[in-house]
Design an enzyme around this catalytic site. Structure first.
Site, PDB file in Angstrom:
ATOM      1  N   GLY A 278       0.781  -1.233   0.000  1.00 12.32           N
ATOM      2  CA  GLY A 278       0.000   0.000   0.000  1.00 12.32           C
ATOM      3  C   GLY A 278       0.809   1.276   0.000  1.00 12.32           C
ATOM      4  O   GLY A 278       0.249   2.364   0.106  1.00 12.32           O
ATOM      5  N   ARG A 323       2.686  -1.700  -6.058  1.00 14.96           N
ATOM      6  CA  ARG A 323       2.769  -0.423  -6.753  1.00 14.96           C
ATOM      7  C   ARG A 323       4.128   0.257  -6.562  1.00 14.96           C
ATOM      8  O   ARG A 323       4.702   0.783  -7.515  1.00 14.96           O
ATOM      9  CB  ARG A 323       1.671   0.495  -6.195  1.00 14.96           C
ATOM     10  N   CYS A 391     -16.313   3.861 -26.239  1.00 15.50           N
ATOM     11  CA  CYS A 391     -17.667   4.418 -26.318  1.00 15.50           C
ATOM     12  C   CYS A 391     -18.214   4.637 -24.931  1.00 15.50           C
ATOM     13  O   CYS A 391     -19.094   3.902 -24.464  1.00 15.50           O
ATOM     14  CB  CYS A 391     -18.560   3.463 -27.094  1.00 15.50           C
ATOM     15  N   TYR A 421      -1.149  -1.837 -11.886  1.00 17.71           N
ATOM     16  CA  TYR A 421      -2.605  -1.828 -12.023  1.00 17.71           C
ATOM     17  C   TYR A 421      -3.104  -1.200 -13.324  1.00 17.71           C
ATOM     18  O   TYR A 421      -4.212  -0.678 -13.374  1.00 17.71           O
ATOM     19  CB  TYR A 421      -3.266  -1.152 -10.796  1.00 17.71           C
TER      20      TYR A 421
HETATM   21  C1  LIG Z   1      -2.939  -5.230  -3.125  1.00 17.50           C
HETATM   22  C2  LIG Z   1      -2.179  -5.836  -2.025  1.00 17.50           C
HETATM   23  C3  LIG Z   1      -0.835  -5.524  -1.847  1.00 17.50           C
HETATM   24  C4  LIG Z   1      -0.095  -4.537  -2.712  1.00 17.50           C
HETATM   25  O1  LIG Z   1      -0.605  -3.267  -2.614  1.00 17.50           O
HETATM   26  P1  LIG Z   1       0.198  -2.043  -3.303  1.00 17.50           P
HETATM   27  O2  LIG Z   1      -0.687  -0.892  -3.074  1.00 17.50           O
HETATM   28  O3  LIG Z   1       0.370  -2.385  -4.734  1.00 17.50           O
HETATM   29  O4  LIG Z   1       1.506  -1.967  -2.608  1.00 17.50           O
HETATM   30  C5  LIG Z   1      -0.146  -6.163  -0.832  1.00 17.50           C
HETATM   31  N1  LIG Z   1      -0.764  -7.056  -0.029  1.00 17.50           N
HETATM   32  C6  LIG Z   1      -2.064  -7.376  -0.179  1.00 17.50           C
HETATM   33  C7  LIG Z   1      -2.665  -8.371   0.717  1.00 17.50           C
HETATM   34  C8  LIG Z   1      -2.814  -6.776  -1.166  1.00 17.50           C
HETATM   35  O5  LIG Z   1      -4.103  -7.086  -1.300  1.00 17.50           O
END
Ligand SMILES: *Cc1c(COP(=O)(O)O)cnc(C)c1O
Length: 463
Positions: A278, A323, A391, A421
């Site tokens: 995250g 990410r 569209c 993503y």
């Molecule tokens: C989506 C997700 C991640 C990665 O999230 P990022 O925002 O791409 O770093 C890591 N762990 C879990 C369990 C996730 O669902």
């Protein structure tokens, strides 16, 4: 070009107060290195190059739209995360951000582990040779067939997401005669957003088992009672595109509290905690992501402090950036098609892709930047909205940005920070052909995911 579409026009103030975009950089020709992959630069002619190759050559050879991924940047980010967390922690790349066989090999070579959350991702990982013990398997609704494959392959951990799944995985592990290593995913009551977080008592979401009301403690009780499961730790993932470490702090504190409760009740100190992914990246110049080193230090300080106060041994930490590793390493290259100035509003710039290669703007109101990359321009900036060819009026790639007013059909523009993503969420809407991913490194470009063809579309259509 209409004067009122210019940032100095009256509309400018309205849009600014809505906070949808940043004012134009002093010079649109200058690339903000924060949002571009590391080897991106402009050559003597003003054309953008990546890995030493000019975009005009890339467009010629691979077509547009296409994603160009800076392989050395990807590898450098993997190493930065691995180095920052050191030997006493584990970094799992979240495959859902973008996964391909080449990516799996890079991860292996750079010493990272891998998170998968579907049978398809697991297949890709195993096919490319990722050792199963370095794979973690996630998901709120893993099928029996997926769990069987994961157990048979010997994945390093399955992250349990519900009471039913505890029983399901235990049963499958037992019937395969193995003791499966598992973590329990808990929801800690933290809702993290880009610039703030909200701590709540209850969770209203499909993932995980709530800490509140003793649900997570009950899940631990049930898991420990099953011989075919080896509970190695607690997992928490609080959101996406997060800059504020405070959400992780609350999350870590609550997870450590659970570890202390587990120790008190069962006399067991669980050896690991996983704080999920995250971590935010820069999509525009407004964003200021932290370096992996700072993040590692902040997380390990929090965990160490909380464990000291709970008199627990400090567990091994794992993190799951997706990410933050792949996002900044790629850009999408588009060719400009129709340009439509709307008097008093803005100029719509249509490109040869759209929501089929980047759904994030439509889905999350995500912000992106854009630049003219086939040349530089001394023309004044004009306020634009970059839209696709689908569209659908919500088919927006970049909601508000500035491009030079002499932009013309045939120019190449690029949207940076599309490594995460975008290809992984790409669709065939309007029977669009999903674009290729081209890895660029040291003057060489190589397709790692090829462009879809009309034959691919027709092959699936068996009616
Ligand atoms: C989506 C997700 C991640 C990665 O999230 P990022 O925002 O791409 O770093 C890591 N762990 C879990 C369990 C996730 O669902």
């Amino acid at each position: 070009m209409s004067r009122s579409a210019h940032p100095a026009g009256p509309r400018h103030a309205d849009v600014m107060t809505e906070g949808h975009y940043s004012a134009p950089a002093a010079d649109l020709n200058v690339l903000d290195e924060k949002v571009w992959a590391r080897t991106v630069t402009r050559d003597g002619d003003g054309a953008l190059t990546v890995g030493g190759i000019a975009v005009a050559r890339l467009a010629e050879e691979f077509g547009t739209p296409a994603y160009f991924l800076d392989e050395s940047d990807f590898r450098a980010r993997c190493r930065a995360w691995a180095d920052a967390f050191g030997p006493d922690a584990d970094v799992f790349y979240a495959g859902k951000a973008f996964l391909s066989r080449a990516v799996v090999r890079w991860l292996q070579e750079e010493g990272l582990n891998l998170d998968v959350c579907s049978g398809g991702e697991l297949t890709t990982a195993l096919d490319a040779g990722m050792p199963a013990e370095r794979i973690a398997f996630h998901g709120n609704n893993k099928t029996v067939a997926e769990i069987e494959r994961a157990v048979e392959a010997g994945v390093g951990r399955i992250v349990l997401d519900s009471f039913q799944e505890i029983v399901r995985v235990a049963h499958i592990a037992r019937s395969h005669g193995v003791r499966q290593r598992v973590q329990i995913r808990v929801t800690v009551g933290v809702e993290a957003h880009t610039h703030e977080f909200i701590a709540t008592a209850h969770e209203d979401q499909k993932f995980g088992i709530a800490l509140a009301d003793g649900q997570a403690a009950e899940a631990v009780r049930r898991t420990l009672a099953l011989d075919s499961l080896e509970l190695i730790g607690i997992h928490s993932h609080i959101g996406s595109q997060i800059f504020d470490m405070a959400g992780f702090e609350v999350s870590a504190r609550r997870v450590v509290q659970l570890l202390a409760e587990v120790r008190d009740e069962h006399g067991v100190e669980l050896p690991e905690i996983d704080l999920g992914g995250g971590l935010g990246i820069a999509y525009t110049s407004e964003d200021d992501p932290r370096e992996p080193h700072d993040i590692a230090k902040a997380l390990s300080d929090i965990v160490t402090r909380e464990c000291e106060s709970a008199k627990l041994r400090t567990p091994r930490i794992s993190v799951e950036p997706g990410r933050a590793i792949v996002g900044p390493t790629a850009f999408t290259l588009y060719e400009v098609g129709t340009i439509k100035p709307l008097e008093g509003l803005r100029t719509y710039v249509s490109v040869d892709g759209g929501m089929s290669d980047n759904i994030r703007t439509a889905l999350y109101d995500a912000e992106y930047s854009v630049a003219l990359v086939s040349r530089t321009s001394e023309a004044e900036p004009m306020l634009v909205r970059v839209v696709g060819k689908h569209c659908e009026s919500g088919d927006i790639v970049v909601k508000d940005a500035f491009l030079p007013a002499d932009l013309a059909p045939g120019d190449l523009i690029a949207v940076p920070a599309t490594g995460a993503y975008c290809r992984s969420m790409a669709s065939n809407y309007n029977h669009a052909l999903r674009p290729p991913v081209v890895a660029v490194r040291d003057g060489e470009a190589r397709v790692i995911v090829r462009r879809e063809t009309e034959e691919d579309l027709l092959r699936l259509d068996v009616g």
